[in-house]
Design an enzyme around this catalytic site. Structure first.
Site, PDB file in Angstrom:
ATOM      1  N   ARG A  83       0.849  -1.187   0.000  1.00  0.00           N
ATOM      2  CA  ARG A  83       0.000   0.000   0.000  1.00  0.00           C
ATOM      3  C   ARG A  83       0.891   1.245   0.000  1.00  0.00           C
ATOM      4  O   ARG A  83       1.668   1.458   0.931  1.00  0.00           O
ATOM      5  CB  ARG A  83      -0.911  -0.002   1.227  1.00  0.00           C
ATOM      6  CG  ARG A  83      -1.801   1.238   1.288  1.00  0.00           C
ATOM      7  CD  ARG A  83      -2.541   1.356   2.603  1.00  0.00           C
ATOM      8  NE  ARG A  83      -3.183   2.680   2.647  1.00  0.00           N
ATOM      9  CZ  ARG A  83      -3.271   3.438   3.736  1.00  0.00           C
ATOM     10  NH1 ARG A  83      -2.762   3.025   4.877  1.00  0.00           N
ATOM     11  NH2 ARG A  83      -3.844   4.616   3.677  1.00  0.00           N
ATOM     12  N   HIS A 127      -3.136  11.105   0.900  1.00  0.00           N
ATOM     13  CA  HIS A 127      -2.566  10.837   2.219  1.00  0.00           C
ATOM     14  C   HIS A 127      -1.975  12.140   2.759  1.00  0.00           C
ATOM     15  O   HIS A 127      -0.793  12.236   3.049  1.00  0.00           O
ATOM     16  CB  HIS A 127      -1.516   9.725   2.156  1.00  0.00           C
ATOM     17  CG  HIS A 127      -1.235   9.081   3.479  1.00  0.00           C
ATOM     18  ND1 HIS A 127      -1.264   7.711   3.659  1.00  0.00           N
ATOM     19  CD2 HIS A 127      -0.923   9.608   4.694  1.00  0.00           C
ATOM     20  CE1 HIS A 127      -0.971   7.429   4.927  1.00  0.00           C
ATOM     21  NE2 HIS A 127      -0.752   8.576   5.569  1.00  0.00           N
ATOM     22  N   GLU A 173      -7.462   8.377   6.454  1.00  0.00           N
ATOM     23  CA  GLU A 173      -7.755   8.993   7.744  1.00  0.00           C
ATOM     24  C   GLU A 173      -8.299  10.426   7.639  1.00  0.00           C
ATOM     25  O   GLU A 173      -7.649  11.394   8.048  1.00  0.00           O
ATOM     26  CB  GLU A 173      -6.503   8.988   8.623  1.00  0.00           C
ATOM     27  CG  GLU A 173      -6.003   7.611   8.961  1.00  0.00           C
ATOM     28  CD  GLU A 173      -4.795   7.600   9.881  1.00  0.00           C
ATOM     29  OE1 GLU A 173      -4.463   6.509  10.397  1.00  0.00           O
ATOM     30  OE2 GLU A 173      -4.184   8.666  10.094  1.00  0.00           O
ATOM     31  N   ASN A 299      -7.109   1.567   9.992  1.00  0.00           N
ATOM     32  CA  ASN A 299      -5.834   1.853  10.643  1.00  0.00           C
ATOM     33  C   ASN A 299      -6.073   1.829  12.142  1.00  0.00           C
ATOM     34  O   ASN A 299      -6.908   2.576  12.650  1.00  0.00           O
ATOM     35  CB  ASN A 299      -5.297   3.227  10.246  1.00  0.00           C
ATOM     36  CG  ASN A 299      -4.894   3.305   8.791  1.00  0.00           C
ATOM     37  OD1 ASN A 299      -4.925   2.315   8.074  1.00  0.00           O
ATOM     38  ND2 ASN A 299      -4.506   4.490   8.345  1.00  0.00           N
ATOM     39  N   TYR A 301      -3.986   1.489  16.021  1.00  0.00           N
ATOM     40  CA  TYR A 301      -2.743   1.438  16.772  1.00  0.00           C
ATOM     41  C   TYR A 301      -2.951   1.241  18.268  1.00  0.00           C
ATOM     42  O   TYR A 301      -2.208   0.513  18.917  1.00  0.00           O
ATOM     43  CB  TYR A 301      -1.946   2.733  16.551  1.00  0.00           C
ATOM     44  CG  TYR A 301      -1.437   2.898  15.147  1.00  0.00           C
ATOM     45  CD1 TYR A 301      -0.205   2.374  14.764  1.00  0.00           C
ATOM     46  CD2 TYR A 301      -2.190   3.550  14.183  1.00  0.00           C
ATOM     47  CE1 TYR A 301       0.268   2.520  13.467  1.00  0.00           C
ATOM     48  CE2 TYR A 301      -1.733   3.701  12.883  1.00  0.00           C
ATOM     49  CZ  TYR A 301      -0.497   3.178  12.529  1.00  0.00           C
ATOM     50  OH  TYR A 301      -0.046   3.304  11.240  1.00  0.00           O
ATOM     51  N   GLU A 368      -3.294  -0.296   8.229  1.00  0.00           N
ATOM     52  CA  GLU A 368      -2.136   0.085   9.035  1.00  0.00           C
ATOM     53  C   GLU A 368      -2.279  -0.508  10.423  1.00  0.00           C
ATOM     54  O   GLU A 368      -3.342  -0.427  11.035  1.00  0.00           O
ATOM     55  CB  GLU A 368      -1.992   1.610   9.183  1.00  0.00           C
ATOM     56  CG  GLU A 368      -1.603   2.354   7.933  1.00  0.00           C
ATOM     57  CD  GLU A 368      -1.463   3.855   8.171  1.00  0.00           C
ATOM     58  OE1 GLU A 368      -1.200   4.265   9.332  1.00  0.00           O
ATOM     59  OE2 GLU A 368      -1.641   4.631   7.209  1.00  0.00           O
TER      60      GLU A 368
END
Length: 460
Positions: A83, A127, A173, A299, A301, A368
Protein backbone atom coordinates in the site's frame (compact mmCIF):
# COMPACT_ATOMS: atom_id res chain seq x y z
CA UNK A 1 -6.54 -9.20 25.46
CA UNK A 2 -6.70 -12.47 23.57
CA UNK A 3 -4.05 -15.05 24.42
CA UNK A 4 -2.31 -15.98 21.18
CA UNK A 5 -1.65 -19.43 22.59
CA UNK A 6 -5.41 -20.01 22.82
CA UNK A 7 -5.68 -20.48 19.07
CA UNK A 8 -5.26 -23.73 17.24
CA UNK A 9 -3.51 -23.23 13.90
CA UNK A 10 -6.03 -22.02 11.33
CA UNK A 11 -6.05 -21.73 7.60
CA UNK A 12 -6.67 -18.16 6.56
CA UNK A 13 -8.88 -17.60 3.50
CA UNK A 14 -6.98 -18.12 0.28
CA UNK A 15 -7.49 -14.51 -0.73
CA UNK A 16 -6.22 -13.10 2.60
CA UNK A 17 -3.15 -11.03 1.79
CA UNK A 18 -0.19 -9.78 3.80
CA UNK A 19 1.42 -6.48 2.96
CA UNK A 20 3.08 -3.35 4.28
CA UNK A 21 2.17 0.30 3.91
CA UNK A 22 3.81 3.70 3.39
CA UNK A 23 2.81 7.17 2.25
CA UNK A 24 4.36 9.40 -0.41
CA UNK A 25 5.37 12.41 1.67
CA UNK A 26 6.88 10.24 4.38
CA UNK A 27 9.27 8.29 2.14
CA UNK A 28 9.65 9.69 -1.38
CA UNK A 29 11.81 12.78 -0.97
CA UNK A 30 12.61 14.46 -4.30
CA UNK A 31 10.19 17.23 -3.42
CA UNK A 32 11.69 19.64 -5.94
CA UNK A 33 12.32 17.20 -8.78
CA UNK A 34 10.66 16.27 -12.06
CA UNK A 35 7.92 18.86 -11.92
CA UNK A 36 6.44 18.08 -8.51
CA UNK A 37 4.63 21.05 -7.00
CA UNK A 38 4.75 22.05 -3.33
CA UNK A 39 2.28 20.63 -0.82
CA UNK A 40 0.92 22.04 2.42
CA UNK A 41 3.36 19.76 4.23
CA UNK A 42 6.35 21.27 2.42
CA UNK A 43 5.26 24.69 3.67
CA UNK A 44 4.40 23.41 7.16
CA UNK A 45 7.75 21.68 7.71
CA UNK A 46 9.60 24.85 6.67
CA UNK A 47 8.08 26.78 9.58
CA UNK A 48 10.27 27.00 12.65
CA UNK A 49 9.12 24.91 15.59
CA UNK A 50 6.55 22.84 13.71
CA UNK A 51 8.57 19.62 13.39
CA UNK A 52 10.67 17.99 16.07
CA UNK A 53 14.38 18.80 15.70
CA UNK A 54 13.61 20.94 12.66
CA UNK A 55 13.42 17.90 10.37
CA UNK A 56 11.93 17.99 6.88
CA UNK A 57 11.05 15.49 4.16
CA UNK A 58 13.16 16.91 1.34
CA UNK A 59 15.02 13.59 1.13
CA UNK A 60 13.11 11.33 3.55
CA UNK A 61 13.91 7.72 2.52
CA UNK A 62 14.76 8.75 -1.04
CA UNK A 63 12.23 6.19 -2.23
CA UNK A 64 11.69 8.21 -5.40
CA UNK A 65 15.17 7.18 -6.55
CA UNK A 66 15.44 3.88 -4.70
CA UNK A 67 12.03 2.26 -5.24
CA UNK A 68 13.52 -0.68 -7.12
CA UNK A 69 15.71 -1.50 -4.11
CA UNK A 70 12.67 -1.23 -1.86
CA UNK A 71 10.62 -3.52 -4.09
CA UNK A 72 13.45 -6.07 -3.96
CA UNK A 73 13.28 -5.93 -0.16
CA UNK A 74 9.51 -6.40 -0.27
CA UNK A 75 10.04 -9.50 -2.40
CA UNK A 76 12.61 -10.84 0.07
CA UNK A 77 10.03 -10.38 2.83
CA UNK A 78 7.45 -12.32 0.79
CA UNK A 79 5.02 -9.39 0.78
CA UNK A 80 1.92 -10.12 -1.25
CA UNK A 81 0.75 -6.51 -1.42
CA UNK A 82 2.08 -3.00 -0.98
CA UNK A 83 0.00 0.00 0.00
CA UNK A 84 1.51 3.28 -1.15
CA UNK A 85 0.07 6.72 -1.78
CA UNK A 86 0.12 8.86 -4.90
CA UNK A 87 1.28 12.41 -4.29
CA UNK A 88 -1.33 14.75 -5.74
CA UNK A 89 1.22 17.60 -6.24
CA UNK A 90 3.49 15.21 -8.14
CA UNK A 91 0.67 14.51 -10.62
CA UNK A 92 -0.90 17.99 -10.80
CA UNK A 93 1.61 20.52 -9.45
CA UNK A 94 -1.01 23.19 -8.75
CA UNK A 95 -3.74 20.70 -7.91
CA UNK A 96 -5.78 21.49 -11.02
CA UNK A 97 -5.17 21.97 -14.72
CA UNK A 98 -1.94 20.73 -16.24
CA UNK A 99 -0.76 17.18 -15.63
CA UNK A 100 2.86 16.34 -14.86
CA UNK A 101 3.63 13.28 -16.97
CA UNK A 102 6.92 12.67 -15.15
CA UNK A 103 4.96 12.13 -11.94
CA UNK A 104 2.61 9.67 -13.56
CA UNK A 105 5.60 7.88 -15.07
CA UNK A 106 7.12 7.39 -11.62
CA UNK A 107 4.02 5.64 -10.30
CA UNK A 108 3.71 3.67 -13.52
CA UNK A 109 7.26 2.35 -13.11
CA UNK A 110 6.64 1.59 -9.44
CA UNK A 111 3.46 -0.31 -10.31
CA UNK A 112 5.19 -2.33 -13.01
CA UNK A 113 8.04 -3.17 -10.66
CA UNK A 114 5.60 -4.40 -8.02
CA UNK A 115 3.66 -6.55 -10.45
CA UNK A 116 6.86 -8.07 -11.83
CA UNK A 117 7.76 -9.03 -8.25
CA UNK A 118 4.35 -10.62 -7.72
CA UNK A 119 3.21 -7.88 -5.32
CA UNK A 120 -0.31 -6.44 -5.61
CA UNK A 121 -0.40 -2.62 -5.57
CA UNK A 122 -2.93 -0.83 -3.35
CA UNK A 123 -2.91 2.89 -4.11
CA UNK A 124 -4.12 5.61 -1.74
CA UNK A 125 -5.07 8.76 -3.62
CA UNK A 126 -4.88 11.27 -0.76
CA UNK A 127 -2.57 10.84 2.22
CA UNK A 128 -2.60 14.44 3.48
CA UNK A 129 -0.24 16.07 0.94
CA UNK A 130 -2.69 18.68 -0.37
CA UNK A 131 -1.25 20.77 -3.25
CA UNK A 132 -0.25 24.11 -1.77
CA UNK A 133 -1.94 26.09 -4.55
CA UNK A 134 -5.34 24.60 -3.79
CA UNK A 135 -4.93 25.48 -0.13
CA UNK A 136 -3.78 29.01 -0.89
CA UNK A 137 -6.56 29.64 -3.40
CA UNK A 138 -9.52 28.14 -1.58
CA UNK A 139 -8.44 26.60 1.72
CA UNK A 140 -8.09 22.98 0.67
CA UNK A 141 -10.86 20.77 2.04
CA UNK A 142 -12.32 23.73 3.91
CA UNK A 143 -13.95 24.45 0.54
CA UNK A 144 -16.49 22.29 -1.33
CA UNK A 145 -14.73 23.14 -4.60
CA UNK A 146 -11.83 20.93 -3.58
CA UNK A 147 -14.10 17.88 -3.82
CA UNK A 148 -14.37 18.42 -7.57
CA UNK A 149 -10.67 19.18 -7.95
CA UNK A 150 -9.93 15.92 -6.14
CA UNK A 151 -12.27 13.94 -8.38
CA UNK A 152 -10.58 15.39 -11.47
CA UNK A 153 -7.15 14.40 -10.12
CA UNK A 154 -8.44 10.90 -9.33
CA UNK A 155 -9.66 10.54 -12.90
CA UNK A 156 -6.24 11.46 -14.27
CA UNK A 157 -4.50 8.85 -12.12
CA UNK A 158 -6.98 6.02 -12.66
CA UNK A 159 -7.07 6.50 -16.43
CA UNK A 160 -3.30 5.92 -16.56
CA UNK A 161 -2.82 3.30 -13.84
CA UNK A 162 -6.23 1.63 -13.66
CA UNK A 163 -5.25 -1.03 -16.19
CA UNK A 164 -2.79 -2.40 -13.60
CA UNK A 165 -3.93 -1.15 -10.19
CA UNK A 166 -7.20 -2.78 -9.16
CA UNK A 167 -7.42 -1.69 -5.51
CA UNK A 168 -7.93 2.00 -4.73
CA UNK A 169 -8.20 3.84 -1.43
CA UNK A 170 -9.70 7.29 -1.86
CA UNK A 171 -8.47 9.01 1.30
CA UNK A 172 -6.38 8.13 4.31
CA UNK A 173 -7.76 8.99 7.74
CA UNK A 174 -10.04 11.95 6.98
CA UNK A 175 -10.63 12.57 10.69
CA UNK A 176 -6.92 12.97 11.40
CA UNK A 177 -6.35 15.33 8.47
CA UNK A 178 -9.35 17.40 9.56
CA UNK A 179 -8.68 17.36 13.31
CA UNK A 180 -4.88 17.57 13.53
CA UNK A 181 -4.61 19.98 10.61
CA UNK A 182 -7.62 22.20 11.21
CA UNK A 183 -8.52 22.02 14.92
CA UNK A 184 -5.44 21.05 16.95
CA UNK A 185 -3.04 22.69 14.51
CA UNK A 186 -0.11 20.28 14.97
CA UNK A 187 -0.34 19.04 11.38
CA UNK A 188 -0.52 20.92 8.11
CA UNK A 189 -2.07 23.35 7.40
CA UNK A 190 -2.01 24.26 11.10
CA UNK A 191 -5.46 25.71 11.85
CA UNK A 192 -7.19 25.94 15.25
CA UNK A 193 -10.85 26.34 14.31
CA UNK A 194 -13.76 24.03 15.04
CA UNK A 195 -15.61 25.25 11.94
CA UNK A 196 -12.64 24.46 9.71
CA UNK A 197 -12.35 20.99 11.25
CA UNK A 198 -15.98 20.14 10.54
CA UNK A 199 -15.89 21.58 7.01
CA UNK A 200 -12.74 19.62 6.19
CA UNK A 201 -14.36 16.50 7.63
CA UNK A 202 -17.57 16.80 5.61
CA UNK A 203 -15.86 17.81 2.38
CA UNK A 204 -13.38 14.94 2.54
CA UNK A 205 -16.25 12.51 2.80
CA UNK A 206 -17.95 14.21 -0.14
CA UNK A 207 -14.69 13.92 -2.07
CA UNK A 208 -14.63 10.21 -1.25
CA UNK A 209 -18.11 9.76 -2.73
CA UNK A 210 -17.19 11.67 -5.87
CA UNK A 211 -13.98 9.65 -6.23
CA UNK A 212 -15.83 6.33 -5.92
CA UNK A 213 -18.19 7.38 -8.71
CA UNK A 214 -15.35 8.60 -10.90
CA UNK A 215 -13.25 5.44 -10.45
CA UNK A 216 -16.18 3.16 -11.24
CA UNK A 217 -16.98 5.16 -14.38
CA UNK A 218 -13.44 4.47 -15.63
CA UNK A 219 -12.66 0.96 -14.39
CA UNK A 220 -15.33 -1.70 -13.87
CA UNK A 221 -12.79 -4.09 -12.37
CA UNK A 222 -11.55 -1.74 -9.66
CA UNK A 223 -12.24 -2.24 -5.97
CA UNK A 224 -12.64 1.02 -4.05
CA UNK A 225 -12.64 1.88 -0.37
CA UNK A 226 -11.61 4.49 2.18
CA UNK A 227 -9.17 4.13 5.07
CA UNK A 228 -10.25 5.25 8.55
CA UNK A 229 -8.27 5.41 11.75
CA UNK A 230 -10.52 3.70 14.29
CA UNK A 231 -9.67 4.15 17.94
CA UNK A 232 -11.84 2.80 20.78
CA UNK A 233 -12.37 5.46 23.43
CA UNK A 234 -12.57 4.11 26.97
CA UNK A 235 -13.64 5.94 30.13
CA UNK A 236 -10.82 7.06 32.41
CA UNK A 237 -12.84 5.92 35.43
CA UNK A 238 -16.13 4.25 36.33
CA UNK A 239 -17.84 7.60 36.93
CA UNK A 240 -20.96 8.38 34.93
CA UNK A 241 -19.38 11.57 33.61
CA UNK A 242 -16.31 9.76 32.28
CA UNK A 243 -18.49 7.07 30.72
CA UNK A 244 -20.43 9.80 28.93
CA UNK A 245 -17.16 11.40 27.82
CA UNK A 246 -16.07 8.09 26.32
CA UNK A 247 -19.36 7.64 24.46
CA UNK A 248 -19.12 11.15 23.11
CA UNK A 249 -15.46 10.59 22.23
CA UNK A 250 -16.41 7.56 20.16
CA UNK A 251 -18.93 9.69 18.27
CA UNK A 252 -16.27 12.31 17.58
CA UNK A 253 -13.41 10.02 16.56
CA UNK A 254 -15.13 6.95 15.10
CA UNK A 255 -18.83 7.33 14.37
CA UNK A 256 -18.48 10.72 12.67
CA UNK A 257 -17.12 8.85 9.65
CA UNK A 258 -18.72 5.41 10.03
CA UNK A 259 -22.23 6.71 10.62
CA UNK A 260 -22.00 9.05 7.63
CA UNK A 261 -20.62 6.34 5.35
CA UNK A 262 -22.88 3.46 6.41
CA UNK A 263 -26.00 5.06 7.91
CA UNK A 264 -26.33 8.26 5.92
CA UNK A 265 -26.20 10.58 8.90
CA UNK A 266 -23.83 12.11 11.42
CA UNK A 267 -24.17 11.19 15.12
CA UNK A 268 -27.11 13.17 16.48
CA UNK A 269 -25.59 14.26 19.80
CA UNK A 270 -22.35 15.30 18.12
CA UNK A 271 -24.18 17.34 15.52
CA UNK A 272 -26.39 18.97 18.16
CA UNK A 273 -23.52 19.86 20.49
CA UNK A 274 -21.49 21.41 17.66
CA UNK A 275 -24.46 22.86 15.79
CA UNK A 276 -23.02 26.38 15.71
CA UNK A 277 -20.06 25.14 13.66
CA UNK A 278 -21.62 22.43 11.52
CA UNK A 279 -21.16 23.01 7.79
CA UNK A 280 -24.10 23.27 5.44
CA UNK A 281 -25.28 19.86 4.26
CA UNK A 282 -26.79 20.21 0.82
CA UNK A 283 -29.38 17.97 -0.78
CA UNK A 284 -27.75 14.76 -1.92
CA UNK A 285 -24.62 15.13 0.23
CA UNK A 286 -25.29 12.20 2.52
CA UNK A 287 -26.37 9.93 -0.35
CA UNK A 288 -23.11 10.76 -2.14
CA UNK A 289 -21.04 10.11 0.98
CA UNK A 290 -22.85 6.79 1.39
CA UNK A 291 -22.09 5.61 -2.15
CA UNK A 292 -21.47 1.88 -1.60
CA UNK A 293 -17.79 0.95 -1.55
CA UNK A 294 -16.12 -2.43 -1.81
CA UNK A 295 -14.21 -2.39 1.47
CA UNK A 296 -13.16 -0.22 4.38
CA UNK A 297 -9.54 0.17 5.36
CA UNK A 298 -8.83 0.15 9.10
CA UNK A 299 -5.83 1.85 10.64
CA UNK A 300 -5.56 0.88 14.30
CA UNK A 301 -2.74 1.44 16.77
CA UNK A 302 -4.11 1.92 20.27
CA UNK A 303 -7.06 2.80 22.48
CA UNK A 304 -7.57 6.21 24.04
CA UNK A 305 -9.11 7.37 27.30
CA UNK A 306 -11.72 10.07 27.93
CA UNK A 307 -12.47 12.07 31.04
CA UNK A 308 -15.17 14.66 31.61
CA UNK A 309 -13.86 18.22 31.76
CA UNK A 310 -16.63 20.76 32.31
CA UNK A 311 -14.42 23.70 31.31
CA UNK A 312 -13.62 22.50 27.76
CA UNK A 313 -15.96 24.41 25.44
CA UNK A 314 -18.62 22.37 23.63
CA UNK A 315 -16.82 19.00 23.91
CA UNK A 316 -16.67 18.85 27.73
CA UNK A 317 -14.20 15.99 27.32
CA UNK A 318 -10.50 15.38 27.34
CA UNK A 319 -9.32 12.49 25.17
CA UNK A 320 -5.78 11.17 25.14
CA UNK A 321 -4.01 7.96 24.23
CA UNK A 322 -0.47 9.13 24.83
CA UNK A 323 1.50 8.82 28.03
CA UNK A 324 3.97 11.58 28.77
CA UNK A 325 6.90 9.21 28.25
CA UNK A 326 9.14 9.79 25.26
CA UNK A 327 10.20 6.18 24.88
CA UNK A 328 8.70 2.76 25.36
CA UNK A 329 8.54 1.59 28.95
CA UNK A 330 6.48 -0.44 31.39
CA UNK A 331 4.45 0.93 34.26
CA UNK A 332 1.73 -0.51 36.44
CA UNK A 333 1.47 -3.71 34.43
CA UNK A 334 1.04 -1.82 31.14
CA UNK A 335 3.56 -1.18 28.42
CA UNK A 336 3.85 1.57 25.87
CA UNK A 337 5.45 2.31 22.54
CA UNK A 338 7.92 5.08 21.81
CA UNK A 339 4.93 7.26 20.91
CA UNK A 340 3.69 6.87 24.48
CA UNK A 341 0.74 4.77 23.27
CA UNK A 342 -0.50 1.95 25.46
CA UNK A 343 -0.24 -1.51 23.91
CA UNK A 344 -3.71 -3.05 24.17
CA UNK A 345 -4.49 -5.59 21.42
CA UNK A 346 -8.10 -5.82 22.59
CA UNK A 347 -8.65 -2.53 20.75
CA UNK A 348 -8.20 -4.30 17.44
CA UNK A 349 -10.88 -6.80 18.36
CA UNK A 350 -13.24 -4.01 19.48
CA UNK A 351 -12.84 -2.09 16.21
CA UNK A 352 -13.63 -5.20 14.18
CA UNK A 353 -16.57 -6.07 16.46
CA UNK A 354 -18.00 -2.59 15.97
CA UNK A 355 -17.80 -2.90 12.19
CA UNK A 356 -19.33 -6.38 12.28
CA UNK A 357 -22.18 -5.70 14.69
CA UNK A 358 -22.97 -2.02 14.14
CA UNK A 359 -22.15 -1.33 10.49
CA UNK A 360 -23.21 -4.36 8.48
CA UNK A 361 -19.95 -6.33 8.57
CA UNK A 362 -18.24 -4.78 5.52
CA UNK A 363 -15.16 -6.29 3.94
CA UNK A 364 -12.11 -4.99 5.79
CA UNK A 365 -8.44 -4.54 5.11
CA UNK A 366 -6.25 -3.70 8.08
CA UNK A 367 -4.42 -0.98 6.17
CA UNK A 368 -2.14 0.09 9.04
CA UNK A 369 -1.08 -1.51 12.31
CA UNK A 370 2.30 -1.14 13.94
CA UNK A 371 4.41 0.47 16.62
CA UNK A 372 7.40 2.77 17.08
CA UNK A 373 10.24 1.62 19.30
CA UNK A 374 13.76 2.81 20.06
CA UNK A 375 15.43 0.63 17.44
CA UNK A 376 19.20 0.37 17.48
CA UNK A 377 21.39 -1.01 14.71
CA UNK A 378 24.05 -3.25 16.29
CA UNK A 379 26.50 -5.25 14.19
CA UNK A 380 24.23 -4.98 11.18
CA UNK A 381 21.09 -6.18 13.01
CA UNK A 382 18.08 -4.63 14.73
CA UNK A 383 16.64 -6.79 17.49
CA UNK A 384 13.15 -5.32 17.84
CA UNK A 385 11.51 -8.05 19.88
CA UNK A 386 8.99 -5.62 21.37
CA UNK A 387 7.64 -4.89 17.88
CA UNK A 388 7.27 -8.61 17.21
CA UNK A 389 5.37 -8.98 20.48
CA UNK A 390 3.14 -6.07 19.48
CA UNK A 391 2.38 -7.59 16.08
CA UNK A 392 1.68 -11.02 17.56
CA UNK A 393 -0.84 -9.62 20.00
CA UNK A 394 -2.69 -7.49 17.48
CA UNK A 395 -2.68 -10.07 14.71
CA UNK A 396 -4.06 -12.63 17.17
CA UNK A 397 -7.10 -10.38 17.49
CA UNK A 398 -7.44 -10.26 13.71
CA UNK A 399 -7.49 -14.06 13.66
CA UNK A 400 -9.99 -14.04 16.53
CA UNK A 401 -12.29 -11.70 14.61
CA UNK A 402 -11.99 -13.77 11.43
CA UNK A 403 -13.04 -16.83 13.40
CA UNK A 404 -16.32 -15.24 14.52
CA UNK A 405 -17.39 -13.79 11.21
CA UNK A 406 -15.52 -10.58 10.43
CA UNK A 407 -14.78 -10.36 6.71
CA UNK A 408 -11.12 -9.41 6.83
CA UNK A 409 -9.36 -9.56 3.48
CA UNK A 410 -5.81 -8.63 4.42
CA UNK A 411 -3.32 -7.04 6.78
CA UNK A 412 -0.78 -4.28 6.07
CA UNK A 413 1.94 -3.63 8.62
CA UNK A 414 2.92 -0.02 9.24
CA UNK A 415 5.43 0.72 8.08
CA UNK A 416 7.61 -0.85 5.44
CA UNK A 417 10.38 1.66 6.18
CA UNK A 418 11.41 3.92 8.99
CA UNK A 419 10.28 7.29 7.69
CA UNK A 420 9.34 10.92 8.28
CA UNK A 421 6.75 10.62 11.04
CA UNK A 422 4.96 13.92 10.47
CA UNK A 423 5.35 16.29 13.45
CA UNK A 424 7.75 13.82 15.09
CA UNK A 425 10.23 14.09 12.21
CA UNK A 426 12.68 11.19 12.15
CA UNK A 427 12.68 10.64 15.91
CA UNK A 428 10.16 7.77 15.85
CA UNK A 429 10.82 4.56 13.93
CA UNK A 430 7.85 2.44 12.84
CA UNK A 431 9.58 0.47 10.08
CA UNK A 432 10.06 -3.21 9.49
CA UNK A 433 13.14 -2.00 7.65
CA UNK A 434 15.71 0.20 9.37
CA UNK A 435 16.84 3.24 7.39
CA UNK A 436 20.11 5.03 8.04
CA UNK A 437 19.02 8.50 6.95
CA UNK A 438 22.58 9.68 6.28
CA UNK A 439 23.58 6.79 4.00
CA UNK A 440 20.08 5.55 3.05
CA UNK A 441 21.22 2.00 3.83
CA UNK A 442 18.32 -0.38 4.46
CA UNK A 443 18.49 -3.21 7.02
CA UNK A 444 15.77 -5.79 7.62
CA UNK A 445 14.87 -5.74 11.30
CA UNK A 446 14.10 -8.95 13.20
CA UNK A 447 10.42 -7.99 12.88
CA UNK A 448 10.74 -8.09 9.08
CA UNK A 449 12.14 -11.62 9.29
CA UNK A 450 9.34 -12.63 11.67
CA UNK A 451 6.75 -11.11 9.34
CA UNK A 452 8.21 -13.02 6.41
CA UNK A 453 7.84 -16.23 8.45
CA UNK A 454 4.23 -15.34 9.26
CA UNK A 455 3.45 -14.78 5.58
CA UNK A 456 4.98 -18.12 4.65
CA UNK A 457 3.21 -20.15 7.35
CA UNK A 458 0.02 -18.02 7.62
CA UNK A 459 -0.50 -18.84 11.28
CA UNK A 460 0.73 -17.77 14.70
Amino acid sequence: MTDINAFAPITLPEDFIFGAATSAFQIEGAVNEDGRGPSIWDEFTAKKGRIRSGHNAVTACDHYHRFETDVDLMKRMRLQAYRFSVAWPRIMPTGTGSVNMAGLDFYSRLTDSLLEAGIEPFATLFHWDMPLSIYQNNGGFISRDTCDYFADYVEVVVKVLGDRIKNWITLNEPFEHACFGHLLGNHAPGHHRMGHFLKAMHHQLLAHGKAVERIRSISDESKVGITLSLTPILPSSDSANDKWAAEFGNQLLNHITLSALYKGRYPEELQQRLRWFWPKIEDGDMALIGTPSDFVGVNHYNCEYASHRWYIPFLKSWISGANAADAEYEQGGKWYTAMGWEVNPWGMYEVLRMLREDYGNPEVYITENGAAFEDTLVNGEVNDSKRIEYFQGYFAEVIHACGIGSKIKGYFAWSLLDNFEWAEGYEKRFGLIHVDYETQKRTLKDSALWYSWLIKHRTL
